[in-house]
Design an enzyme around this catalytic site. Structure first.
Site, PDB file in Angstrom:
ATOM      1  N   SER A  87      42.868  36.123  47.011  1.00 22.37           N
ATOM      2  CA  SER A  87      41.957  36.559  47.272  1.00 22.37           C
ATOM      3  C   SER A  87      41.599  36.120  48.193  1.00 22.37           C
ATOM      4  CB  SER A  87      40.524  36.529  45.841  1.00 22.37           C
ATOM      5  OG  SER A  87      40.640  36.680  45.118  1.00 22.37           O
ATOM      6  N   HIS A 133      47.742  41.738  46.437  1.00 19.08           N
ATOM      7  CA  HIS A 133      46.147  41.380  46.247  1.00 19.08           C
ATOM      8  C   HIS A 133      45.681  42.274  44.885  1.00 19.08           C
ATOM      9  CE1 HIS A 133      41.200  40.469  46.083  1.00 19.08           C
ATOM     10  NE2 HIS A 133      41.930  40.078  45.143  1.00 19.08           N
ATOM     11  N   GLU A 191      45.606  45.290  47.453  1.00 15.38           N
ATOM     12  CA  GLU A 191      45.757  45.202  49.298  1.00 15.38           C
ATOM     13  C   GLU A 191      47.072  43.537  49.318  1.00 15.38           C
ATOM     14  OE1 GLU A 191      41.550  43.652  50.314  1.00 15.38           O
ATOM     15  OE2 GLU A 191      41.826  42.652  48.736  1.00 15.38           O
ATOM     16  N   ASN A 235      36.922  41.148  48.737  1.00 11.57           N
ATOM     17  CA  ASN A 235      36.202  40.151  48.673  1.00 11.57           C
ATOM     18  C   ASN A 235      34.902  39.989  49.600  1.00 11.57           C
ATOM     19  OD1 ASN A 235      36.925  39.578  46.022  1.00 11.57           O
ATOM     20  ND2 ASN A 235      38.866  38.758  45.931  1.00 11.57           N
TER      21      ASN A 235
HETATM   22  N1  3HC Z   1      42.792  47.063  30.239  1.00 15.14           N
HETATM   23  C1  3HC Z   1      43.212  47.951  30.080  1.00 15.14           C
HETATM   24  N2  3HC Z   1      42.468  49.245  30.349  1.00 15.14           N
HETATM   25  C2  3HC Z   1      41.262  48.842  30.221  1.00 15.14           C
HETATM   26  C3  3HC Z   1      41.014  47.759  30.161  1.00 15.14           C
HETATM   27  C4  3HC Z   1      41.347  46.356  30.364  1.00 15.14           C
HETATM   28  N3  3HC Z   1      40.984  45.203  30.432  1.00 15.14           N
HETATM   29  N4  3HC Z   1      39.199  47.500  30.361  1.00 15.14           N
HETATM   30  C5  3HC Z   1      39.283  49.162  30.282  1.00 15.14           C
HETATM   31  N5  3HC Z   1      40.069  49.492  30.626  1.00 15.14           N
HETATM   32  C6  3HC Z   1      40.238  51.432  30.408  1.00 15.14           C
HETATM   33  C7  3HC Z   1      39.539  51.952  29.231  1.00 15.14           C
HETATM   34  O1  3HC Z   1      40.935  51.697  28.324  1.00 15.14           O
HETATM   35  C8  3HC Z   1      39.320  53.704  29.378  1.00 15.14           C
HETATM   36  O2  3HC Z   1      40.349  53.803  29.196  1.00 15.14           O
HETATM   37  P1  3HC Z   1      39.432  55.872  28.684  1.00 15.14           P
HETATM   38  O3  3HC Z   1      39.555  56.036  29.937  1.00 15.14           O
HETATM   39  O4  3HC Z   1      41.241  56.802  29.154  1.00 15.14           O
HETATM   40  O5  3HC Z   1      39.623  55.837  27.488  1.00 15.14           O
HETATM   41  C9  3HC Z   1      38.495  52.999  30.896  1.00 15.14           C
HETATM   42  O6  3HC Z   1      39.437  51.988  31.297  1.00 15.14           O
HETATM   43  C10 3HC Z   1      37.464  52.591  30.914  1.00 15.14           C
HETATM   44  O7  3HC Z   1      36.674  52.056  29.603  1.00 15.14           O
HETATM   45  P2  3HC Z   1      36.008  51.390  28.514  1.00 15.14           P
HETATM   46  O8  3HC Z   1      34.741  52.990  28.414  1.00 15.14           O
HETATM   47  O9  3HC Z   1      36.244  50.855  27.621  1.00 15.14           O
HETATM   48  O10 3HC Z   1      34.874  50.808  29.753  1.00 15.14           O
HETATM   49  P3  3HC Z   1      33.879  51.341  30.894  1.00 15.14           P
HETATM   50  O11 3HC Z   1      34.444  52.628  30.744  1.00 15.14           O
HETATM   51  O12 3HC Z   1      32.907  50.627  31.241  1.00 15.14           O
HETATM   52  O13 3HC Z   1      35.129  50.644  31.790  1.00 15.14           O
HETATM   53  C11 3HC Z   1      35.879  48.321  33.939  1.00 15.14           C
HETATM   54  C12 3HC Z   1      35.213  49.354  32.177  1.00 15.14           C
HETATM   55  C13 3HC Z   1      36.936  49.217  33.443  1.00 15.14           C
HETATM   56  C14 3HC Z   1      35.859  47.331  33.898  1.00 15.14           C
HETATM   57  C15 3HC Z   1      34.974  49.371  34.328  1.00 15.14           C
HETATM   58  O14 3HC Z   1      33.415  48.941  33.788  1.00 15.14           O
HETATM   59  C16 3HC Z   1      35.400  48.873  36.119  1.00 15.14           C
HETATM   60  O15 3HC Z   1      35.628  49.451  36.509  1.00 15.14           O
HETATM   61  N6  3HC Z   1      34.788  48.075  36.506  1.00 15.14           N
HETATM   62  C17 3HC Z   1      34.130  47.912  38.241  1.00 15.14           C
HETATM   63  C18 3HC Z   1      35.636  46.546  37.957  1.00 15.14           C
HETATM   64  C19 3HC Z   1      35.857  46.495  39.286  1.00 15.14           C
HETATM   65  O16 3HC Z   1      35.046  46.082  40.210  1.00 15.14           O
HETATM   66  N7  3HC Z   1      37.219  45.364  39.388  1.00 15.14           N
HETATM   67  C20 3HC Z   1      36.835  44.461  40.422  1.00 15.14           C
HETATM   68  C21 3HC Z   1      36.788  42.749  41.416  1.00 15.14           C
HETATM   69  S1  3HC Z   1      37.021  42.049  41.917  1.00 15.14           S
HETATM   70  C22 3HC Z   1      38.327  42.090  41.655  1.00 15.14           C
HETATM   71  O17 3HC Z   1      38.970  41.823  40.930  1.00 15.14           O
HETATM   72  C23 3HC Z   1      39.457  41.065  43.265  1.00 15.14           C
HETATM   73  C24 3HC Z   1      39.585  39.835  42.309  1.00 15.14           C
HETATM   74  O18 3HC Z   1      40.130  38.593  43.396  1.00 15.14           O
HETATM   75  C25 3HC Z   1      38.597  38.797  42.260  1.00 15.14           C
END
Ligand code: 3HC
Length: 286
Positions: free
Chosen positions: A121, A142, A154, A193
């Site tokens: 990242s 990324h 990315e 990020n």
């Molecule tokens: N693997 C696969 N599928 C997943 C999953 C996982 N780990 N977590 C959630 N899902 C799927 C679920 O199966 C569900 O699918 P559906 O709608 O088809 O049934 C969908 O995602 C929504 O999940 P949930 O209903 O269980 O829960 P939420 O609606 O609360 O969603 C979330 C969970 C997808 C994690 C959502 O909260 C989200 O998008 N959060 C923000 C995540 C974010 O900002 N990520 C970026 C982080 S920064 C990064 O990664 C960069 C690094 O360098 C730090």
């Protein structure tokens, strides 16, 4: 342009595991390389759990799960990645470890056209490229957590990455994995990020100062700005050690206070409170 058929992923944690899963679901033969037998077993069990969840959700059939599992292999020997056309490194955000790994990958991967990519990242791609004898074949690719859900990749070329390598990585992410790509220059934090981490650090400072509770800070952004999760829950999900490592790299790069890790973040990491991965951070996780 030749398709990638053989993918290597180094590191089978939440990012590496997610990358391996989307690769195998897209039909690629995937080798996941981990540091120990225990870590390889944990990576396999995380992947099997995620694939079973996809079956339960009706996203794939049991037969597709079995085929995907058959395409996933696990090793603790970097040398087993010798025939890979693309290797994506997704180990801890530690520059020394990554430099050592890129030097080793450069030695073992035999195909001169193979791409060596990093899911970093914040660590300069130019430095990783410099550890190899093929800097034109090294770039940042990324992904975002959870990898099976989030569409973005990315692409981060260094000053030495060739146009052909960028085009092949782009085709891999978009045509083979079905992701969408954006391009950023080789600056710590890239696009997402560089914007996200100062926001997460601000939320931690707000909590640290006793200005509001973790729940209220998170509810503020979920209910007030329609974010899918609040900043402290997201920091827990990313891993507080990872948030700190990214902040430290960006602070080293830009020397601006906005990227400085607040003492609370440091102390939580010192105490082993790293968020979801350790069961406790700003929240308690199952
Ligand atoms: N693997 C696969 N599928 C997943 C999953 C996982 N780990 N977590 C959630 N899902 C799927 C679920 O199966 C569900 O699918 P559906 O709608 O088809 O049934 C969908 O995602 C929504 O999940 P949930 O209903 O269980 O829960 P939420 O609606 O609360 O969603 C979330 C969970 C997808 C994690 C959502 O909260 C989200 O998008 N959060 C923000 C995540 C974010 O900002 N990520 C970026 C982080 S920064 C990064 O990664 C960069 C690094 O360098 C730090």
């Amino acid at each position: 342009m030749s398709k990638i058929e053989r993918l290597g992923v180094v590191g089978g944690g939440q990012m590496g595991g997610g990358i391996a899963e989307v690769g195998a679901r897209a039909g690629l033969d995937v080798i996941v390389c981990e540091v120990s037998d225990d870590a390889a077993r944990a990576a396999r069990s995380g992947l099997w759990k995620s694939l079973n969840r996809a079956v339960q959700k009706g996203k794939i059939t049991e037969a597709e799960r079995d085929e995907t599992q058959a395409r996933l292999h696990f090793t603790t020997t970097v040398g087993d990645l010798d025939d890979r056309q693309l290797v994506i490194e997704a180990i801890a955000e530690d520059e020394g470890l990554k430099l050592k790994l890129f030097a080793e990958l450069d030695k073992v991967v035999t195909d001169p056209d193979a791409i060596l990519a990093s899911n970093t990242s914040s660590i300069p791609i130019a430095k990783l490229a410099g550890a190899t004898g093929r800097p034109d074949k090294v770039l940042g690719v990324h992904f975002f957590n959870p990898v099976p859900v989030l569409k973005l990749v990315e692409l981060v070329p260094s000053l030495l990455t060739s146009e052909d390598t960028i085009a092949r990585a782009d085709a891999f992410a978009t045509e083979q994995l079905g992701k969408e790509t954006i391009r950023a220059q080789d600056r710590s934090g890239f696009i997402v990020n560089a914007l996200l981490v100062p926001y997460l650090l601000s939320a931690i400072r707000m909590c640290e100062g006793g200005f509001a509770s973790a729940e209220d800070i998170d509810n503020g952004m979920v209910l007030g700005c329609a974010h899918p999760m609040g900043p402290l829950k997201l920091a827990d999900m990313v891993g507080l050690d990872t948030v700190k490592a990214i902040a430290d790299s960006m602070h080293a790069e830009y020397a601006e206070p906005t990227y400085a890790a607040p003492p609370l973040l440091q102390r939580m990491v010192d105490a082993g409170l790293k968020g979801k991965k350790t069961g406790k951070g700003f929240y308690t996780w199952e």
